[in-house]
Design a protein around this motif. Structure first.
Motif, PDB file in Angstrom:
ATOM      1  N   ILE A  27       0.970  -1.376  -0.027  1.00  0.00           N
ATOM      2  CA  ILE A  27      -0.035   0.052   0.065  1.00  0.00           C
ATOM      3  C   ILE A  27       1.123   1.464  -0.053  1.00  0.00           C
ATOM      4  CG2 ILE A  27      -1.652   1.316   1.277  1.00  0.00           C
ATOM      5  CD1 ILE A  27      -2.750  -1.314   2.316  1.00  0.00           C
ATOM      6  N   ALA A  28       1.951   1.373   0.781  1.00  0.00           N
ATOM      7  CA  ALA A  28       2.939   2.402   1.043  1.00  0.00           C
ATOM      8  C   ALA A  28       3.515   2.611  -0.211  1.00  0.00           C
ATOM      9  CB  ALA A  28       3.708   2.236   2.297  1.00  0.00           C
ATOM     10  N   ALA A  29       3.901   1.545  -0.938  1.00  0.00           N
ATOM     11  CA  ALA A  29       4.518   1.544  -2.140  1.00  0.00           C
ATOM     12  C   ALA A  29       3.884   2.018  -3.536  1.00  0.00           C
ATOM     13  CB  ALA A  29       5.366   0.340  -2.531  1.00  0.00           C
ATOM     14  N   ASN A  30       2.610   1.778  -3.460  1.00  0.00           N
ATOM     15  CA  ASN A  30       1.753   2.170  -4.125  1.00  0.00           C
ATOM     16  C   ASN A  30       0.909   3.651  -3.944  1.00  0.00           C
ATOM     17  OD1 ASN A  30       2.361   0.130  -5.998  1.00  0.00           O
ATOM     18  ND2 ASN A  30       1.267  -1.189  -4.922  1.00  0.00           N
ATOM     19  N   LEU A  31       1.303   4.412  -3.141  1.00  0.00           N
ATOM     20  CA  LEU A  31       0.529   5.646  -2.499  1.00  0.00           C
ATOM     21  C   LEU A  31       0.839   6.582  -3.873  1.00  0.00           C
ATOM     22  CD1 LEU A  31       1.341   6.158   1.025  1.00  0.00           C
ATOM     23  CD2 LEU A  31      -1.000   5.649   0.089  1.00  0.00           C
ATOM     24  N   PRO A  32      -0.013   7.514  -4.375  1.00  0.00           N
ATOM     25  CA  PRO A  32       0.139   8.466  -5.458  1.00  0.00           C
ATOM     26  C   PRO A  32       1.551   9.267  -4.759  1.00  0.00           C
ATOM     27  CG  PRO A  32      -2.158   8.489  -4.633  1.00  0.00           C
ATOM     28  CD  PRO A  32      -1.659   7.270  -3.754  1.00  0.00           C
ATOM     29  N   SER A  33       2.112   9.651  -6.002  1.00  0.00           N
ATOM     30  CA  SER A  33       3.337  10.608  -5.581  1.00  0.00           C
ATOM     31  C   SER A  33       2.817  11.922  -4.586  1.00  0.00           C
ATOM     32  CB  SER A  33       4.038  11.122  -6.720  1.00  0.00           C
ATOM     33  OG  SER A  33       3.384  11.726  -7.539  1.00  0.00           O
ATOM     34  N   TYR A  34       1.582  12.455  -4.934  1.00  0.00           N
ATOM     35  CA  TYR A  34       1.140  13.582  -4.329  1.00  0.00           C
ATOM     36  C   TYR A  34       0.984  13.266  -2.956  1.00  0.00           C
ATOM     37  CZ  TYR A  34      -3.697  12.533  -4.266  1.00  0.00           C
ATOM     38  OH  TYR A  34      -4.873  11.773  -3.926  1.00  0.00           O
ATOM     39  N   ILE A  35       0.680  11.908  -2.216  1.00  0.00           N
ATOM     40  CA  ILE A  35       0.668  11.574  -1.078  1.00  0.00           C
ATOM     41  C   ILE A  35       1.967  11.856  -0.159  1.00  0.00           C
ATOM     42  CG2 ILE A  35      -0.174  10.038   0.729  1.00  0.00           C
ATOM     43  CD1 ILE A  35      -2.546  11.833  -0.601  1.00  0.00           C
ATOM     44  N   THR A  36       2.776  11.218  -0.958  1.00  0.00           N
ATOM     45  CA  THR A  36       4.132  11.203  -0.549  1.00  0.00           C
ATOM     46  C   THR A  36       4.818  12.325  -0.459  1.00  0.00           C
ATOM     47  OG1 THR A  36       4.626   8.916  -1.623  1.00  0.00           O
ATOM     48  CG2 THR A  36       6.557  10.169  -0.883  1.00  0.00           C
ATOM     49  N   ALA A  37       4.455  13.386  -1.238  1.00  0.00           N
ATOM     50  CA  ALA A  37       4.897  14.808  -1.237  1.00  0.00           C
ATOM     51  C   ALA A  37       4.328  15.412  -0.030  1.00  0.00           C
ATOM     52  CB  ALA A  37       4.710  15.469  -2.387  1.00  0.00           C
ATOM     53  N   ALA A  38       2.943  15.300   0.166  1.00  0.00           N
ATOM     54  CA  ALA A  38       2.290  15.885   1.502  1.00  0.00           C
ATOM     55  C   ALA A  38       2.948  15.321   2.531  1.00  0.00           C
ATOM     56  CB  ALA A  38       0.909  15.352   1.327  1.00  0.00           C
ATOM     57  N   PHE A  39       3.152  14.142   2.819  1.00  0.00           N
ATOM     58  CA  PHE A  39       3.904  13.623   4.041  1.00  0.00           C
ATOM     59  C   PHE A  39       5.319  14.408   3.988  1.00  0.00           C
ATOM     60  CE2 PHE A  39       5.767   9.205   5.747  1.00  0.00           C
ATOM     61  CZ  PHE A  39       5.921   9.811   7.049  1.00  0.00           C
ATOM     62  N   ALA A  40       6.085  14.578   3.063  1.00  0.00           N
ATOM     63  CA  ALA A  40       7.303  15.153   3.085  1.00  0.00           C
ATOM     64  C   ALA A  40       7.143  16.874   3.746  1.00  0.00           C
ATOM     65  CB  ALA A  40       8.274  14.915   1.767  1.00  0.00           C
ATOM     66  N   ILE A  41       6.192  17.283   3.187  1.00  0.00           N
ATOM     67  CA  ILE A  41       5.678  18.793   3.568  1.00  0.00           C
ATOM     68  C   ILE A  41       5.144  18.921   4.884  1.00  0.00           C
ATOM     69  CG2 ILE A  41       4.112  20.794   2.897  1.00  0.00           C
ATOM     70  CD1 ILE A  41       4.559  19.891  -0.199  1.00  0.00           C
ATOM     71  N   ALA A  42       4.406  17.937   5.230  1.00  0.00           N
ATOM     72  CA  ALA A  42       3.781  18.041   6.576  1.00  0.00           C
ATOM     73  C   ALA A  42       5.043  18.002   7.723  1.00  0.00           C
ATOM     74  CB  ALA A  42       2.793  16.730   6.783  1.00  0.00           C
ATOM     75  N   VAL A  43       5.885  16.896   7.514  1.00  0.00           N
ATOM     76  CA  VAL A  43       6.963  16.596   8.488  1.00  0.00           C
ATOM     77  C   VAL A  43       7.837  17.651   8.713  1.00  0.00           C
ATOM     78  CG1 VAL A  43       6.303  14.153   8.751  1.00  0.00           C
ATOM     79  CG2 VAL A  43       8.061  14.806   7.321  1.00  0.00           C
ATOM     80  N   PHE A  44       8.626  18.090   7.528  1.00  0.00           N
ATOM     81  CA  PHE A  44       9.400  18.920   7.266  1.00  0.00           C
ATOM     82  C   PHE A  44       9.110  20.346   7.485  1.00  0.00           C
ATOM     83  CE2 PHE A  44      11.474  15.402   4.754  1.00  0.00           C
ATOM     84  CZ  PHE A  44      12.651  15.422   5.829  1.00  0.00           C
ATOM     85  N   GLY A  45       7.727  20.724   7.218  1.00  0.00           N
ATOM     86  CA  GLY A  45       7.322  21.883   7.470  1.00  0.00           C
ATOM     87  C   GLY A  45       7.158  21.985   8.849  1.00  0.00           C
ATOM     88  N   GLY A  46       6.698  21.112   9.639  1.00  0.00           N
ATOM     89  CA  GLY A  46       6.473  21.182  11.132  1.00  0.00           C
ATOM     90  C   GLY A  46       7.613  21.130  12.019  1.00  0.00           C
TER      91      GLY A  46
END
Length: 114
Positions: A27-46
Motif C-alpha cells: 500500500i505504501a509503495a503504491n501511494l500516489p506521489s502527491y501523498i508522499t509529497a504531502a507527507f514530506a511537506i507535513a513533517v519537514f514543514g512542522g
C-alpha cells in the motif's frame, strides 16, 4: 518522529520493512506521489515551523498552516481509503497539527513572536 518515519519510508530501510506486513508495504509503495509529497511537506514543514517558533519568528505560523494543509491531504487520503492503521493516531496527528497552527497564530496575536 515524523521525519524519521518519512526517511525510513523514503529509503525503504530494513527496520521500516520489519515494522509492517507485506500488504501494508505494498500500500505504501503504491501511494500516489502527491501523498508522499504531502507527507514530506507535513513533517519537514512542522520541524521548520517549530524551530522558527522557538526563534520567535512570525513565519512559523505560515509554515504551520502549510504543514497543516499537507497533514489534512495525507491523513484524509489514508482515512478515506481505509489505509490508516490506527484511527486514533491519525486523528491525534491532525489535532496536533491544528493546535500548532493555532498556537503560532495566537502567539502572533499576543505579540509573543515578531
Amino acid at each position: 518522529m515524523g521525519v524519521n518515519a518519512y526517511l525510513q519510508q523514503a529509503y525503504n530501510t530494513e527496520s521500516y520493512r520489519e515494522m509492517y506486513s507485506q500488504e501494508q508495504l505494498e500500500i505504501a509503495a503504491n501511494l500516489p506521489s502527491y501523498i508522499t509529497a504531502a507527507f514530506a511537506i507535513a513533517v519537514f514543514g512542522g520541524v521548520l515551523s517549530s524551530i522558527l517558533l522557538l526563534l520567535r519568528k512570525k513565519l512559523a505560523a505560515t509554515i504551520f498552516y502549510v504543514s497543516l494543509l499537507a497533514v489534512l491531504v495525507q491523513m484524509g487520503y489514508l482515512l478515506i481509503n481505509g489505509y490508516a492503521s490506527s484511527i486514533g493516531m491519525t486523528i491525534m496527528i491532525i489535532l496536533f497539527a491544528i493546535f500548532l497552527a493555532w498556537f503560532a497564530k495566537n502567539s502572533i496575536n499576543k505579540n509573543w513572536i515578531s
